[in-house]
Every structure is written in C-alpha cells, then in structure tokens.
Design a protein around this motif. Sequence first.
Motif, PDB file in Angstrom:
ATOM      1  N   GLY A 190       0.671  -1.219   0.015  1.00  0.00           N
ATOM      2  CA  GLY A 190       0.157  -0.060   0.019  1.00  0.00           C
ATOM      3  C   GLY A 190       0.664   1.314  -0.096  1.00  0.00           C
ATOM      4  N   SER A 191       2.006   1.120   0.002  1.00  0.00           N
ATOM      5  CA  SER A 191       2.787   2.289   0.041  1.00  0.00           C
ATOM      6  C   SER A 191       2.950   3.096  -1.264  1.00  0.00           C
ATOM      7  CB  SER A 191       4.494   1.861   0.216  1.00  0.00           C
ATOM      8  OG  SER A 191       4.917   1.195  -0.727  1.00  0.00           O
ATOM      9  N   TYR A 192       2.675   2.500  -2.642  1.00  0.00           N
ATOM     10  CA  TYR A 192       2.456   3.203  -3.908  1.00  0.00           C
ATOM     11  C   TYR A 192       1.096   3.834  -3.686  1.00  0.00           C
ATOM     12  CZ  TYR A 192       2.620   4.390  -8.606  1.00  0.00           C
ATOM     13  OH  TYR A 192       2.493   4.862  -9.801  1.00  0.00           O
ATOM     14  N   PRO A 193       0.979   5.140  -4.188  1.00  0.00           N
ATOM     15  CA  PRO A 193      -0.076   5.771  -4.093  1.00  0.00           C
ATOM     16  C   PRO A 193      -1.346   5.707  -5.056  1.00  0.00           C
ATOM     17  CG  PRO A 193       1.568   7.340  -4.657  1.00  0.00           C
ATOM     18  CD  PRO A 193       2.052   6.178  -4.384  1.00  0.00           C
ATOM     19  N   LEU A 194      -1.023   4.838  -6.112  1.00  0.00           N
ATOM     20  CA  LEU A 194      -1.979   4.872  -7.303  1.00  0.00           C
ATOM     21  C   LEU A 194      -2.181   3.404  -7.553  1.00  0.00           C
ATOM     22  CD1 LEU A 194      -0.548   7.124  -9.630  1.00  0.00           C
ATOM     23  CD2 LEU A 194      -2.347   7.528  -8.070  1.00  0.00           C
ATOM     24  N   VAL A 195      -3.214   2.832  -6.487  1.00  0.00           N
ATOM     25  CA  VAL A 195      -3.775   1.488  -6.649  1.00  0.00           C
ATOM     26  C   VAL A 195      -4.818   0.948  -6.910  1.00  0.00           C
ATOM     27  CG1 VAL A 195      -3.534  -0.828  -5.387  1.00  0.00           C
ATOM     28  CG2 VAL A 195      -1.590   0.803  -5.012  1.00  0.00           C
ATOM     29  N   VAL A 196      -5.160   0.280  -7.908  1.00  0.00           N
ATOM     30  CA  VAL A 196      -6.736   0.177  -8.392  1.00  0.00           C
ATOM     31  C   VAL A 196      -7.014  -1.504  -8.714  1.00  0.00           C
ATOM     32  CG1 VAL A 196      -6.744   1.965  -9.829  1.00  0.00           C
ATOM     33  CG2 VAL A 196      -5.949  -0.013 -11.147  1.00  0.00           C
ATOM     34  N   PRO A 197      -8.361  -1.846  -8.151  1.00  0.00           N
ATOM     35  CA  PRO A 197      -8.519  -2.984  -8.264  1.00  0.00           C
ATOM     36  C   PRO A 197      -8.911  -3.514  -9.724  1.00  0.00           C
ATOM     37  CG  PRO A 197     -10.600  -1.882  -7.794  1.00  0.00           C
ATOM     38  CD  PRO A 197      -9.267  -1.040  -8.011  1.00  0.00           C
ATOM     39  N   PHE A 198      -8.843  -4.915  -9.886  1.00  0.00           N
ATOM     40  CA  PHE A 198      -9.062  -5.576 -11.209  1.00  0.00           C
ATOM     41  C   PHE A 198     -10.142  -6.466 -10.995  1.00  0.00           C
ATOM     42  CE2 PHE A 198      -5.121  -5.610 -14.655  1.00  0.00           C
ATOM     43  CZ  PHE A 198      -5.236  -4.282 -14.602  1.00  0.00           C
ATOM     44  N   LEU A 199     -11.530  -5.945 -11.482  1.00  0.00           N
ATOM     45  CA  LEU A 199     -12.826  -6.562 -11.052  1.00  0.00           C
ATOM     46  C   LEU A 199     -13.267  -7.510 -12.307  1.00  0.00           C
ATOM     47  CD1 LEU A 199     -14.415  -3.368  -9.398  1.00  0.00           C
ATOM     48  CD2 LEU A 199     -13.467  -5.326  -8.331  1.00  0.00           C
ATOM     49  N   PHE A 200     -13.783  -8.627 -11.814  1.00  0.00           N
ATOM     50  CA  PHE A 200     -14.785  -9.439 -12.409  1.00  0.00           C
ATOM     51  C   PHE A 200     -16.399  -9.133 -11.855  1.00  0.00           C
ATOM     52  CE2 PHE A 200     -12.478 -13.232 -14.283  1.00  0.00           C
ATOM     53  CZ  PHE A 200     -11.873 -12.390 -15.336  1.00  0.00           C
ATOM     54  N   LEU A 201     -17.171  -8.758 -12.904  1.00  0.00           N
ATOM     55  CA  LEU A 201     -18.420  -8.431 -12.070  1.00  0.00           C
ATOM     56  C   LEU A 201     -19.402  -9.302 -12.902  1.00  0.00           C
ATOM     57  CD1 LEU A 201     -18.104  -4.628 -13.027  1.00  0.00           C
ATOM     58  CD2 LEU A 201     -17.717  -5.784 -10.789  1.00  0.00           C
ATOM     59  N   THR A 202     -20.435  -9.932 -12.035  1.00  0.00           N
ATOM     60  CA  THR A 202     -21.546 -10.634 -12.756  1.00  0.00           C
ATOM     61  C   THR A 202     -22.928 -10.032 -12.058  1.00  0.00           C
ATOM     62  OG1 THR A 202     -21.663 -12.282 -10.749  1.00  0.00           O
ATOM     63  CG2 THR A 202     -20.190 -12.604 -12.593  1.00  0.00           C
ATOM     64  N   LYS A 203     -24.128 -10.097 -13.148  1.00  0.00           N
ATOM     65  CA  LYS A 203     -25.343  -9.944 -12.352  1.00  0.00           C
ATOM     66  C   LYS A 203     -25.884 -10.945 -11.776  1.00  0.00           C
ATOM     67  CE  LYS A 203     -29.511  -7.910 -14.513  1.00  0.00           C
ATOM     68  NZ  LYS A 203     -30.382  -7.496 -15.763  1.00  0.00           N
ATOM     69  N   GLY A 204     -26.141 -10.618 -10.599  1.00  0.00           N
ATOM     70  CA  GLY A 204     -26.351 -11.560  -9.619  1.00  0.00           C
ATOM     71  C   GLY A 204     -25.367 -12.781  -9.333  1.00  0.00           C
ATOM     72  N   GLU A 205     -25.674 -13.622  -8.303  1.00  0.00           N
ATOM     73  CA  GLU A 205     -24.806 -14.955  -8.321  1.00  0.00           C
ATOM     74  C   GLU A 205     -24.504 -15.676  -9.569  1.00  0.00           C
ATOM     75  OE1 GLU A 205     -23.263 -15.947  -5.654  1.00  0.00           O
ATOM     76  OE2 GLU A 205     -23.954 -14.940  -3.939  1.00  0.00           O
ATOM     77  N   PRO A 206     -23.309 -16.043 -10.069  1.00  0.00           N
ATOM     78  CA  PRO A 206     -22.973 -16.664 -11.158  1.00  0.00           C
ATOM     79  C   PRO A 206     -23.378 -17.846 -11.131  1.00  0.00           C
ATOM     80  CG  PRO A 206     -21.089 -16.333  -9.981  1.00  0.00           C
ATOM     81  CD  PRO A 206     -21.986 -15.556  -9.038  1.00  0.00           C
ATOM     82  N   THR A 207     -23.631 -18.654 -12.164  1.00  0.00           N
ATOM     83  CA  THR A 207     -24.052 -20.113 -12.141  1.00  0.00           C
ATOM     84  C   THR A 207     -23.535 -21.010 -13.028  1.00  0.00           C
ATOM     85  OG1 THR A 207     -25.993 -19.775 -13.586  1.00  0.00           O
ATOM     86  CG2 THR A 207     -26.386 -19.804 -11.067  1.00  0.00           C
ATOM     87  N   GLY A 208     -23.530 -22.244 -13.091  1.00  0.00           N
ATOM     88  CA  GLY A 208     -22.841 -22.844 -14.288  1.00  0.00           C
ATOM     89  C   GLY A 208     -21.417 -22.752 -14.494  1.00  0.00           C
ATOM     90  N   VAL A 209     -20.884 -22.809 -15.900  1.00  0.00           N
ATOM     91  CA  VAL A 209     -19.779 -22.526 -15.979  1.00  0.00           C
ATOM     92  C   VAL A 209     -19.140 -21.263 -15.772  1.00  0.00           C
ATOM     93  CG1 VAL A 209     -20.211 -21.851 -18.535  1.00  0.00           C
ATOM     94  CG2 VAL A 209     -18.194 -23.062 -18.028  1.00  0.00           C
ATOM     95  N   VAL A 210     -19.851 -20.218 -15.531  1.00  0.00           N
ATOM     96  CA  VAL A 210     -19.350 -18.905 -15.554  1.00  0.00           C
ATOM     97  C   VAL A 210     -18.818 -19.023 -13.872  1.00  0.00           C
ATOM     98  CG1 VAL A 210     -20.003 -16.487 -14.825  1.00  0.00           C
ATOM     99  CG2 VAL A 210     -20.925 -17.591 -16.778  1.00  0.00           C
ATOM    100  N   LYS A 211     -19.695 -19.523 -13.005  1.00  0.00           N
ATOM    101  CA  LYS A 211     -19.232 -19.970 -11.599  1.00  0.00           C
ATOM    102  C   LYS A 211     -18.014 -20.784 -11.343  1.00  0.00           C
ATOM    103  CE  LYS A 211     -21.230 -21.809  -7.203  1.00  0.00           C
ATOM    104  NZ  LYS A 211     -22.222 -22.336  -6.491  1.00  0.00           N
TER     105      LYS A 211
END
Length: 272
Positions: A220-241
């Motif tokens: 956390g010492s470097y001031p420019l940190v961002v998350p890499f996010l995966f987003l799903t609409k609701g709980e994922p199911t099947g092969v996506v999960k």
Amino acid sequence: MKWKGGIILILIILFYLLFRPGVHYERIEIAGSTSVQPVAEKLAAEYMKKHPNVKINVQGGGSGMGIRTVQQGVVDIGTSSKALKTEEKDGLMEYVIGKDGIVIAVNKENPIDDLTKEQLRDIFSGKIRNWKEVGGPDAEIHVIVREEGSGTRSSFQSLIMGDVKIRSDAIVQGSTESVKQAVKQDPHAIGFVSMSHMSEDVKALKVDGVEPSERTITDGSYPLVVPFLFLTKGEPTGVVKDFIKWVFSPEGQNIIRSEKVVPAIANVSDDD
C-alpha cells in the motif's frame, strides 16, 4: 443427379458437424476494461485448454462498457479497473481478481525520475505546462490521457486530480496500450498506464518517492493502486461460476501474477 448428390452430401456433413456428440460448447462472454483484457484473455486461454467444451470470448471497450453490458445481461462477466460507485453496484457481484498500479509513464529520454502527487495534478490540469518547472528540459509538456469511461482514467481522476479537471487539450487515446505507444514516440509526453502493460520502452516515474512495484502495491505504499474486477449480474451459476472459482485457485492466481498484476489472495513479494 451429380449436383443433387453434392448438395445432399454437404447437408449430411453440416448436420454431422452441428449435431454430432461432443461439439456442443458452453460459452462465456466477457467485456470491459482494456487494462484487465490481457489478463482475462490469458485466463480464458488457459481455462479453455482444460475445458475444451467451453468457449470464452474476451473483448475490451472500457470499464464503463463492462459495467453497463453486464448490468444489461449482454455479457456474462464485465471487467473494470476502477472501484464501482454506489449507483453502479445495484445487482452486481464484485470479484477482485487482483490489484494493479497506475504508472506515470514518460519517454525514456526524459531525465525526470520522480514527481509528487501535487506536481502531477498541476501537470495534468495544465497549471504546469513546461518540463523545466519540475526540473526537466525547457520543453512543452504533452499530456496523454484515456477517454471518458475508462476505468484507469476514472481512478486517476479520483486518486490524483480530485475535483480538478484534466486539461481540455490533453491528447486522448482509446486504450492503455495506445497511451504507452504515444509516450514512447514523443520525448515530451507524459501519460498514465496500467502497470500490467508497462515495458522497457517507456520510463516509469516514482510518485512521492515510491517506485511502482509488486511489493509497493501489496503493502500500500504506492499511492496509485486500483482493483481488477470481474462483475456478474447476481450470483453466477454453471460454467461462469466454475470459471470464476478457478480464477481464484492457485493456478489462476499464478497466471494473474505472470501478467504483472498483484494476485488477490497470494502472499507475494518482489523477492519471490
């Protein structure tokens, strides 16, 4: 008769290809951040090797597009390189697959090695317009930025600019890679790029004396940190999960690290 026989043969072959056992594919559509895209492509390629019945299509378009298309159900997984605003979170599940640094990149000919957050704010707002004002050569600063809707730009705005606007005459590029290429070709340019896209043909600056690295992003010492996010609409199911679960496995996280992104769950250091 020969002509009719040929048509029948083609139809038989097409029928066989379409309906023979083992050719049914499960599909995953992914779209969004161009910073996350190379990581997602590598993960998809490795997952498909182990699951030949799965086809994963990965596209860019920017974090804004990733958020919108997953909310609309157009894609199965949206990707973002910025933290979501409250109004963007409605109905979405967020998976932080790793952390990335926003690197301040300049041309390799530039003698500057370190800038403060205040200096960066003044450069990107246009308050500082000549490199000599920050200890560099007597030359006009050429500011390179991402387009509106880019997660990297949104994060840079939040972490560096605050309420101050980026100068209106900044040169706008449509991807992280194109920002890097513009900086590479212009000795007086400055831009911000994803650390996962950095290479030795451009120069990474320290920010407030801290070098961007896996260690400084992790602690956390470097001031420019961002998350890499995966987003799903609701709980994922099947092969996506199953795919998302595999991304968080040791194998998936090692692939993320190989792409110069700090893994979400691994205990990492620069000395490993």
